[in-house]
Design a protein around this motif. Structure first.
Motif, PDB file in Angstrom:
ATOM      1  N   ALA A   1       9.696   0.898   1.513  1.00 43.98           N
ATOM      2  CA  ALA A   1       8.757  -0.223   1.399  1.00 43.98           C
ATOM      3  C   ALA A   1       9.279  -1.279   0.428  1.00 43.98           C
ATOM      4  CB  ALA A   1       7.392   0.289   0.944  1.00 43.98           C
ATOM      5  N   ARG A   2       9.795  -0.849  -0.717  1.00 50.14           N
ATOM      6  CA  ARG A   2      10.266  -1.847  -1.677  1.00 50.14           C
ATOM      7  C   ARG A   2      11.543  -2.526  -1.193  1.00 50.14           C
ATOM      8  NH1 ARG A   2      14.355  -0.001  -4.965  1.00 50.14           N
ATOM      9  NH2 ARG A   2      14.734   2.247  -4.999  1.00 50.14           N
ATOM     10  N   HIS A   3      12.353  -1.809  -0.423  1.00 51.28           N
ATOM     11  CA  HIS A   3      13.548  -2.451   0.139  1.00 51.28           C
ATOM     12  C   HIS A   3      13.174  -3.489   1.185  1.00 51.28           C
ATOM     13  CE1 HIS A   3      17.286  -0.800  -1.488  1.00 51.28           C
ATOM     14  NE2 HIS A   3      16.565   0.272  -1.787  1.00 51.28           N
ATOM     15  N   ALA A   4      12.050  -3.291   1.843  1.00 52.24           N
ATOM     16  CA  ALA A   4      11.573  -4.304   2.788  1.00 52.24           C
ATOM     17  C   ALA A   4      11.090  -5.545   2.041  1.00 52.24           C
ATOM     18  CB  ALA A   4      10.459  -3.735   3.648  1.00 52.24           C
ATOM     19  N   LEU A   5      10.506  -5.351   0.871  1.00 54.38           N
ATOM     20  CA  LEU A   5       9.973  -6.468   0.098  1.00 54.38           C
ATOM     21  C   LEU A   5      11.053  -7.240  -0.651  1.00 54.38           C
ATOM     22  CD1 LEU A   5       6.837  -4.658  -1.370  1.00 54.38           C
ATOM     23  CD2 LEU A   5       6.791  -6.559   0.254  1.00 54.38           C
ATOM     24  N   GLU A   6      12.128  -6.581  -1.029  1.00 50.70           N
ATOM     25  CA  GLU A   6      13.161  -7.204  -1.857  1.00 50.70           C
ATOM     26  C   GLU A   6      13.640  -8.562  -1.357  1.00 50.70           C
ATOM     27  OE1 GLU A   6      16.572  -4.843  -2.742  1.00 50.70           O
ATOM     28  OE2 GLU A   6      15.421  -3.356  -3.871  1.00 50.70           O
ATOM     29  N   PRO A   7      14.051  -8.701  -0.081  1.00 49.77           N
ATOM     30  CA  PRO A   7      14.631  -9.983   0.331  1.00 49.77           C
ATOM     31  C   PRO A   7      13.622 -11.049   0.744  1.00 49.77           C
ATOM     32  CG  PRO A   7      14.766  -8.432   2.145  1.00 49.77           C
ATOM     33  CD  PRO A   7      14.122  -7.701   0.990  1.00 49.77           C
TER      34      PRO A   7
ATOM     35  N   ALA B   1       0.812  -1.211   0.000  1.00 45.85           N
ATOM     36  CA  ALA B   1       0.000   0.000   0.000  1.00 45.85           C
ATOM     37  C   ALA B   1       0.846   1.261   0.000  1.00 45.85           C
ATOM     38  CB  ALA B   1      -0.927  -0.010   1.219  1.00 45.85           C
ATOM     39  N   LEU B   2       2.122   1.142   0.372  1.00 52.79           N
ATOM     40  CA  LEU B   2       3.005   2.305   0.441  1.00 52.79           C
ATOM     41  C   LEU B   2       3.901   2.454  -0.777  1.00 52.79           C
ATOM     42  CD1 LEU B   2       4.163   1.953   4.176  1.00 52.79           C
ATOM     43  CD2 LEU B   2       2.329   3.396   3.269  1.00 52.79           C
ATOM     44  N   LEU B   3       3.852   1.519  -1.708  1.00 50.44           N
ATOM     45  CA  LEU B   3       4.774   1.554  -2.846  1.00 50.44           C
ATOM     46  C   LEU B   3       4.556   2.751  -3.759  1.00 50.44           C
ATOM     47  CD1 LEU B   3       4.921  -2.235  -3.795  1.00 50.44           C
ATOM     48  CD2 LEU B   3       6.715  -0.849  -2.721  1.00 50.44           C
ATOM     49  N   GLY B   4       3.366   3.312  -3.759  1.00 50.49           N
ATOM     50  CA  GLY B   4       3.094   4.478  -4.591  1.00 50.49           C
ATOM     51  C   GLY B   4       3.333   5.806  -3.907  1.00 50.49           C
ATOM     52  N   ASP B   5       3.715   5.771  -2.648  1.00 48.05           N
ATOM     53  CA  ASP B   5       3.958   6.995  -1.866  1.00 48.05           C
ATOM     54  C   ASP B   5       5.437   7.365  -1.982  1.00 48.05           C
ATOM     55  OD1 ASP B   5       4.361   8.963   0.052  1.00 48.05           O
ATOM     56  OD2 ASP B   5       3.019   8.041   1.516  1.00 48.05           O
ATOM     57  N   GLU B   6       5.722   8.473  -2.645  1.00 48.80           N
ATOM     58  CA  GLU B   6       7.110   8.855  -2.889  1.00 48.80           C
ATOM     59  C   GLU B   6       7.921   9.001  -1.601  1.00 48.80           C
ATOM     60  OE1 GLU B   6       7.573  12.231  -5.352  1.00 48.80           O
ATOM     61  OE2 GLU B   6       6.575  11.343  -7.102  1.00 48.80           O
ATOM     62  N   ARG B   7       7.251   9.311  -0.502  1.00 51.89           N
ATOM     63  CA  ARG B   7       7.978   9.531   0.753  1.00 51.89           C
ATOM     64  C   ARG B   7       8.501   8.232   1.348  1.00 51.89           C
ATOM     65  NH1 ARG B   7       3.495  12.118   4.267  1.00 51.89           N
ATOM     66  NH2 ARG B   7       2.490  10.271   3.356  1.00 51.89           N
ATOM     67  N   VAL B   8       7.817   7.150   1.139  1.00 52.80           N
ATOM     68  CA  VAL B   8       8.199   5.885   1.783  1.00 52.80           C
ATOM     69  C   VAL B   8       8.327   4.728   0.796  1.00 52.80           C
ATOM     70  CG1 VAL B   8       7.260   6.499   4.035  1.00 52.80           C
ATOM     71  CG2 VAL B   8       5.782   5.416   2.330  1.00 52.80           C
ATOM     72  N   SER B   9       8.128   4.976  -0.474  1.00 51.20           N
ATOM     73  CA  SER B   9       8.189   3.895  -1.461  1.00 51.20           C
ATOM     74  C   SER B   9       9.546   3.199  -1.439  1.00 51.20           C
ATOM     75  CB  SER B   9       7.902   4.445  -2.860  1.00 51.20           C
ATOM     76  OG  SER B   9       8.040   3.438  -3.836  1.00 51.20           O
ATOM     77  N   HIS B  10      10.600   4.000  -1.329  1.00 51.56           N
ATOM     78  CA  HIS B  10      11.956   3.434  -1.321  1.00 51.56           C
ATOM     79  C   HIS B  10      12.111   2.444  -0.174  1.00 51.56           C
ATOM     80  CE1 HIS B  10      16.326   3.451  -2.010  1.00 51.56           C
ATOM     81  NE2 HIS B  10      16.443   3.461  -0.701  1.00 51.56           N
TER      82      HIS B  10
END
Length: 321
Positions: free
Chosen positions: A75-81, A64-73
């Motif tokens: 959020a996706r780094h949390a999903l990567e591994p 839900a946060l992947l589209g938010d420029e403030r926290v997208s970075h």
């Protein structure tokens, strides 16, 4: 319950279950932070912790946060591994609505995950009008690898815009490093109209990956006709211990460039493989650097037979005169 009556394995299981409960509680608290009205710093901190302990339970809140420029970075780094398929699906699904730097970041994360099912989404971006997205897609496809990624990068190799082409070539090199058809990829790059440093890297990869044809390619490169191939060969001949290759080079010593002869002499000394005929040709070379390399190689191998034979011929010539 007295712990001294528990077997070590049972005790370990009990402790592990307790740790899992604590971890689950901690994950739920972090999910609650992501779903709350907390500010971007707090949510980014929660994402950082979820990168370490997050499971499929936290994927919806992170997605839900992947589209938010403030926290997208974050959020996706949390999903990567995360090993769960839900994490990859969340990143892939977010591509459809994202744009700009957020979309480039999602592409980067899919590349690090080596998300093969994202290739059909990334391949069209190579020909897109957005250079940043095209570059990100090329890099990601190189990391993902596989035949589909290779086909997409190969198709874009000669048609990509100048700003994108270096990333496409780098992607191809990455595919070659891990793929089963690496020799064909390297050969295609070496024969293509690409910068000289790329041709050098491709020829190096070709020498290392195609052992059956290595000897012939090495001999041809060390003649010096193609500077790119020559640069690669000068390094590879010294790096690997290949008896067949060295024997082939020694057999054509007189045809090699001076730099090529020196490299072969160095390689023979390093491998401890004497080649009297090659030494003989080298000590009689008209190039001082080649003669010096021959003497040094023979000294390292404690083999002065070529010098002895040369001295014998010189003495015989002197006597006949």
């Amino acid at each position: 319950m007295r712990t001294d009556r528990l077997t070590p394995r049972l005790l370990a299981c009990i402790l592990a279950l307790g740790a899992m409960d604590v971890r689950a509680d901690g994950e739920q608290d972090l999910i609650a932070t992501l779903q709350s009205a907390a500010g971007a710093p707090e949510k980014c901190a929660a994402c950082l912790k979820l990168r370490l302990i997050g499971t499929a339970r936290s994927v919806p809140a992170l997605a839900a946060l992947l589209g938010d420029e403030r926290v997208s970075h974050a959020a996706r780094h949390a999903l990567e591994p995360m090993a769960c398929p839900e994490a990859g699906a969340a990143l892939r699904d977010a591509l459809g609505t994202a744009s700009g730097n957020v979309k480039a970041g999602l592409i980067d994360s899919l590349g690090w995950r080596r998300q093969a099912d994202a290739v059909p989404l990334l391949a069209p971006l190579l020909a897109g009008a957005d250079t940043n997205l095209a570059v990100a897609a090329a890099v990601a496809l190189g990391r993902i690898g596989g035949q589909d990624a290779l086909d997409a990068l190969t198709a874009a190799r000669d048609t990509a815009p100048p700003d994108v082409r270096p990333a496409v070539i780098e992607g191809l090199l990455q595919c070659a490093e891990r793929g089963p058809s690496s020799a064909a990829i390297y050969r295609g790059l070496y024969e293509a109209k690409v910068p000289e440093h790329v041709r050098t890297a491709a020829y190096r990869g070709l020498l290392l990956s195609d052992a059956p044809n290595r000897a012939g390619r090495m001999c041809e490169a060390l003649k010096g006709g193609d500077p790119a191939a020559m640069r690669a060969a000068l390094h590879v001949v010294r790096e690997i211990d290949d008896a067949t290759m060295l024997d082939a080079c020694a057999g054509t010593m007189a045809l090699l460039s001076p730099e090529g002869q020196i490299a072969v002499l160095d390689a023979m000394a390093k491998s401890g493989r004497p080649a009297p005929a090659a030494f003989q040709a080298a000590v009689e070379s008209r190039h001082p650097a080649v003669r010096m390399a021959a003497f040094q190689a023979m000294a390292e191998m404690n083999d002065v037979s070529a010098v002895d034979r040369k001295s014998t011929r010189l003495n015989s010539s002197h006597v006949s005169q």
